[in-house]
Design a protein around this motif. Structure first.
Motif, PDB file in Angstrom:
ATOM      1  N   ASN A  51       0.847  -1.267  -0.186  1.00  0.00           N
ATOM      2  CA  ASN A  51      -0.108  -0.109  -0.249  1.00  0.00           C
ATOM      3  C   ASN A  51       0.853   1.215  -0.013  1.00  0.00           C
ATOM      4  OD1 ASN A  51      -2.274  -1.568  -0.015  1.00  0.00           O
ATOM      5  ND2 ASN A  51      -2.746  -1.390   2.326  1.00  0.00           N
ATOM      6  N   ILE A  52       1.928   1.363   0.790  1.00  0.00           N
ATOM      7  CA  ILE A  52       2.739   2.497   0.641  1.00  0.00           C
ATOM      8  C   ILE A  52       3.299   2.581  -0.627  1.00  0.00           C
ATOM      9  CG2 ILE A  52       5.125   3.299   1.820  1.00  0.00           C
ATOM     10  CD1 ILE A  52       3.990   1.821   4.390  1.00  0.00           C
ATOM     11  N   ALA A  53       4.089   1.547  -1.159  1.00  0.00           N
ATOM     12  CA  ALA A  53       4.530   1.600  -2.397  1.00  0.00           C
ATOM     13  C   ALA A  53       3.524   2.187  -3.496  1.00  0.00           C
ATOM     14  CB  ALA A  53       5.149   0.250  -2.935  1.00  0.00           C
ATOM     15  N   ASP A  54       2.406   1.892  -3.505  1.00  0.00           N
ATOM     16  CA  ASP A  54       1.411   2.014  -4.416  1.00  0.00           C
ATOM     17  C   ASP A  54       1.173   3.438  -4.214  1.00  0.00           C
ATOM     18  OD1 ASP A  54       0.991  -0.342  -5.671  1.00  0.00           O
ATOM     19  OD2 ASP A  54      -0.767  -0.958  -4.345  1.00  0.00           O
ATOM     20  N   CYS A  55       0.997   4.162  -2.946  1.00  0.00           N
ATOM     21  CA  CYS A  55       0.735   5.539  -2.660  1.00  0.00           C
ATOM     22  C   CYS A  55       1.659   6.434  -3.301  1.00  0.00           C
ATOM     23  CB  CYS A  55       0.408   5.556  -1.277  1.00  0.00           C
ATOM     24  SG  CYS A  55       0.000   7.266  -0.786  1.00  0.00           S
ATOM     25  N   ILE A  56       3.057   5.928  -3.115  1.00  0.00           N
ATOM     26  CA  ILE A  56       4.161   6.545  -3.528  1.00  0.00           C
ATOM     27  C   ILE A  56       4.223   6.633  -5.089  1.00  0.00           C
ATOM     28  CG2 ILE A  56       6.707   6.798  -3.786  1.00  0.00           C
ATOM     29  CD1 ILE A  56       6.868   5.819  -0.672  1.00  0.00           C
ATOM     30  N   ARG A  57       3.929   5.617  -5.687  1.00  0.00           N
ATOM     31  CA  ARG A  57       3.681   5.383  -7.341  1.00  0.00           C
ATOM     32  C   ARG A  57       2.976   6.446  -7.767  1.00  0.00           C
ATOM     33  NH1 ARG A  57       4.296  -0.312  -6.610  1.00  0.00           N
ATOM     34  NH2 ARG A  57       6.741  -0.813  -6.865  1.00  0.00           N
ATOM     35  N   GLU A  58       1.795   6.474  -7.018  1.00  0.00           N
ATOM     36  CA  GLU A  58       0.716   7.459  -7.352  1.00  0.00           C
ATOM     37  C   GLU A  58       0.959   8.833  -7.395  1.00  0.00           C
ATOM     38  OE1 GLU A  58      -2.765   6.695  -5.174  1.00  0.00           O
ATOM     39  OE2 GLU A  58      -3.072   4.874  -5.967  1.00  0.00           O
ATOM     40  N   LYS A  59       1.898   9.254  -6.607  1.00  0.00           N
ATOM     41  CA  LYS A  59       2.452  10.629  -6.385  1.00  0.00           C
ATOM     42  C   LYS A  59       3.721  10.799  -7.495  1.00  0.00           C
ATOM     43  CE  LYS A  59       0.283  11.131  -2.671  1.00  0.00           C
ATOM     44  NZ  LYS A  59      -1.022  11.975  -2.602  1.00  0.00           N
ATOM     45  N   GLY A  60       4.130   9.853  -8.146  1.00  0.00           N
ATOM     46  CA  GLY A  60       4.773  10.157  -9.304  1.00  0.00           C
ATOM     47  C   GLY A  60       6.422   9.611  -9.062  1.00  0.00           C
ATOM     48  N   LEU A  61       6.689   9.036  -7.868  1.00  0.00           N
ATOM     49  CA  LEU A  61       7.824   8.548  -7.575  1.00  0.00           C
ATOM     50  C   LEU A  61       8.046   7.196  -8.068  1.00  0.00           C
ATOM     51  CD1 LEU A  61       8.192   9.779  -4.057  1.00  0.00           C
ATOM     52  CD2 LEU A  61       9.418  10.899  -6.225  1.00  0.00           C
ATOM     53  N   LYS A  62       9.137   6.698  -8.462  1.00  0.00           N
ATOM     54  CA  LYS A  62       9.383   5.537  -9.127  1.00  0.00           C
ATOM     55  C   LYS A  62      10.178   4.645  -7.919  1.00  0.00           C
ATOM     56  CE  LYS A  62      11.144   2.866 -13.056  1.00  0.00           C
ATOM     57  NZ  LYS A  62      12.095   2.807 -14.373  1.00  0.00           N
ATOM     58  N   LEU A  63       9.697   3.510  -7.778  1.00  0.00           N
ATOM     59  CA  LEU A  63      10.425   2.454  -6.856  1.00  0.00           C
ATOM     60  C   LEU A  63      10.902   1.424  -7.809  1.00  0.00           C
ATOM     61  CD1 LEU A  63       7.826   2.399  -3.849  1.00  0.00           C
ATOM     62  CD2 LEU A  63      10.009   4.123  -4.178  1.00  0.00           C
ATOM     63  N   CYS A  64      11.875   0.914  -7.343  1.00  0.00           N
ATOM     64  CA  CYS A  64      12.557  -0.458  -7.702  1.00  0.00           C
ATOM     65  C   CYS A  64      12.281  -1.486  -6.901  1.00  0.00           C
ATOM     66  CB  CYS A  64      13.996  -0.336  -8.574  1.00  0.00           C
ATOM     67  SG  CYS A  64      15.091  -0.447  -7.057  1.00  0.00           S
ATOM     68  N   ASN A  65      12.059  -2.953  -7.325  1.00  0.00           N
ATOM     69  CA  ASN A  65      12.142  -4.078  -6.294  1.00  0.00           C
ATOM     70  C   ASN A  65      13.558  -4.707  -6.316  1.00  0.00           C
ATOM     71  OD1 ASN A  65      11.473  -6.056  -5.146  1.00  0.00           O
ATOM     72  ND2 ASN A  65      10.004  -6.850  -6.275  1.00  0.00           N
ATOM     73  N   CYS A  66      14.104  -4.389  -5.224  1.00  0.00           N
ATOM     74  CA  CYS A  66      15.652  -4.716  -5.177  1.00  0.00           C
ATOM     75  C   CYS A  66      15.899  -6.232  -5.234  1.00  0.00           C
ATOM     76  CB  CYS A  66      16.172  -4.338  -3.667  1.00  0.00           C
ATOM     77  SG  CYS A  66      16.362  -2.490  -3.616  1.00  0.00           S
ATOM     78  N   GLU A  67      14.897  -6.974  -5.158  1.00  0.00           N
ATOM     79  CA  GLU A  67      15.037  -8.455  -5.240  1.00  0.00           C
ATOM     80  C   GLU A  67      15.144  -8.748  -6.666  1.00  0.00           C
ATOM     81  OE1 GLU A  67      11.876 -10.380  -3.295  1.00  0.00           O
ATOM     82  OE2 GLU A  67      12.559  -9.784  -1.195  1.00  0.00           O
ATOM     83  N   ASP A  68      14.077  -8.031  -7.364  1.00  0.00           N
ATOM     84  CA  ASP A  68      14.148  -8.003  -8.978  1.00  0.00           C
ATOM     85  C   ASP A  68      15.354  -7.777  -9.713  1.00  0.00           C
ATOM     86  OD1 ASP A  68      11.629  -9.395  -8.637  1.00  0.00           O
ATOM     87  OD2 ASP A  68      10.716  -7.673  -9.332  1.00  0.00           O
ATOM     88  N   THR A  69      16.047  -6.518  -9.080  1.00  0.00           N
ATOM     89  CA  THR A  69      17.126  -5.987  -9.581  1.00  0.00           C
ATOM     90  C   THR A  69      18.204  -7.010  -9.386  1.00  0.00           C
ATOM     91  OG1 THR A  69      16.335  -3.799  -9.277  1.00  0.00           O
ATOM     92  CG2 THR A  69      18.728  -3.977  -9.602  1.00  0.00           C
ATOM     93  N   ALA A  70      18.521  -7.521  -8.366  1.00  0.00           N
ATOM     94  CA  ALA A  70      19.552  -8.709  -7.862  1.00  0.00           C
ATOM     95  C   ALA A  70      19.289  -9.726  -8.778  1.00  0.00           C
ATOM     96  CB  ALA A  70      19.573  -8.776  -6.505  1.00  0.00           C
ATOM     97  N   VAL A  71      18.216 -10.008  -9.038  1.00  0.00           N
ATOM     98  CA  VAL A  71      18.015 -11.461  -9.966  1.00  0.00           C
ATOM     99  C   VAL A  71      18.457 -11.075 -11.405  1.00  0.00           C
ATOM    100  CG1 VAL A  71      16.356 -12.965 -10.851  1.00  0.00           C
ATOM    101  CG2 VAL A  71      16.223 -12.423  -8.508  1.00  0.00           C
ATOM    102  N   ASP A  72      18.167  -9.936 -11.904  1.00  0.00           N
ATOM    103  CA  ASP A  72      18.341  -9.425 -13.242  1.00  0.00           C
ATOM    104  C   ASP A  72      20.002  -9.365 -13.325  1.00  0.00           C
ATOM    105  OD1 ASP A  72      15.593  -9.416 -13.874  1.00  0.00           O
ATOM    106  OD2 ASP A  72      15.518  -7.346 -13.410  1.00  0.00           O
ATOM    107  N   ALA A  73      20.475  -8.734 -12.314  1.00  0.00           N
ATOM    108  CA  ALA A  73      21.898  -8.582 -12.427  1.00  0.00           C
ATOM    109  C   ALA A  73      22.743 -10.079 -12.422  1.00  0.00           C
ATOM    110  CB  ALA A  73      22.457  -7.836 -11.183  1.00  0.00           C
ATOM    111  N   LYS A  74      22.253 -10.872 -11.705  1.00  0.00           N
ATOM    112  CA  LYS A  74      22.898 -12.186 -11.761  1.00  0.00           C
ATOM    113  C   LYS A  74      22.588 -12.912 -12.963  1.00  0.00           C
ATOM    114  CE  LYS A  74      23.343 -16.377  -9.179  1.00  0.00           C
ATOM    115  NZ  LYS A  74      23.121 -17.196  -7.819  1.00  0.00           N
ATOM    116  N   ILE A  75      21.507 -12.829 -13.518  1.00  0.00           N
ATOM    117  CA  ILE A  75      21.228 -13.576 -14.920  1.00  0.00           C
ATOM    118  C   ILE A  75      22.162 -12.835 -15.783  1.00  0.00           C
ATOM    119  CG2 ILE A  75      19.375 -13.530 -16.748  1.00  0.00           C
ATOM    120  CD1 ILE A  75      17.185 -13.705 -14.597  1.00  0.00           C
TER     121      ILE A  75
END
Length: 66
Positions: free
Chosen positions: A35-59
């Motif tokens: 809910n916090i992440a959704d609220c921040i995204r609605e305000k226009g800030l971009k968040l990244c999911n660090c787990e996805d980023t780490a997996v992508d970097a490993k791939i």
């Protein structure tokens, strides 16, 4: 006031606050974070999911080795 009394007061206040927070939490932690992440995204800030980023970097690293 002695410094030890101040330290004990801070620790006691933190323990009481944490306990009350757990007792009165309206939703599960995962739901609250979403809910916090959704609220921040609605305000226009971009968040990244660090787990996805780490997996992508490993791939990417594995693909570069081949």
């Amino acid at each position: 006031m002695k410094p030890i009394n101040v330290i004990l007061a801070v620790i006691g206040g933190a323990m009481v606050g944490a306990t009350l927070g757990l007792l009165f939490a309206p939703e599960k932690g995962e739901t609250t974070r979403k809910n916090i992440a959704d609220c921040i995204r609605e305000k226009g800030l971009k968040l990244c999911n660090c787990e996805d980023t780490a997996v992508d970097a490993k791939i990417d690293t594995n693909n570069q080795k081949k």
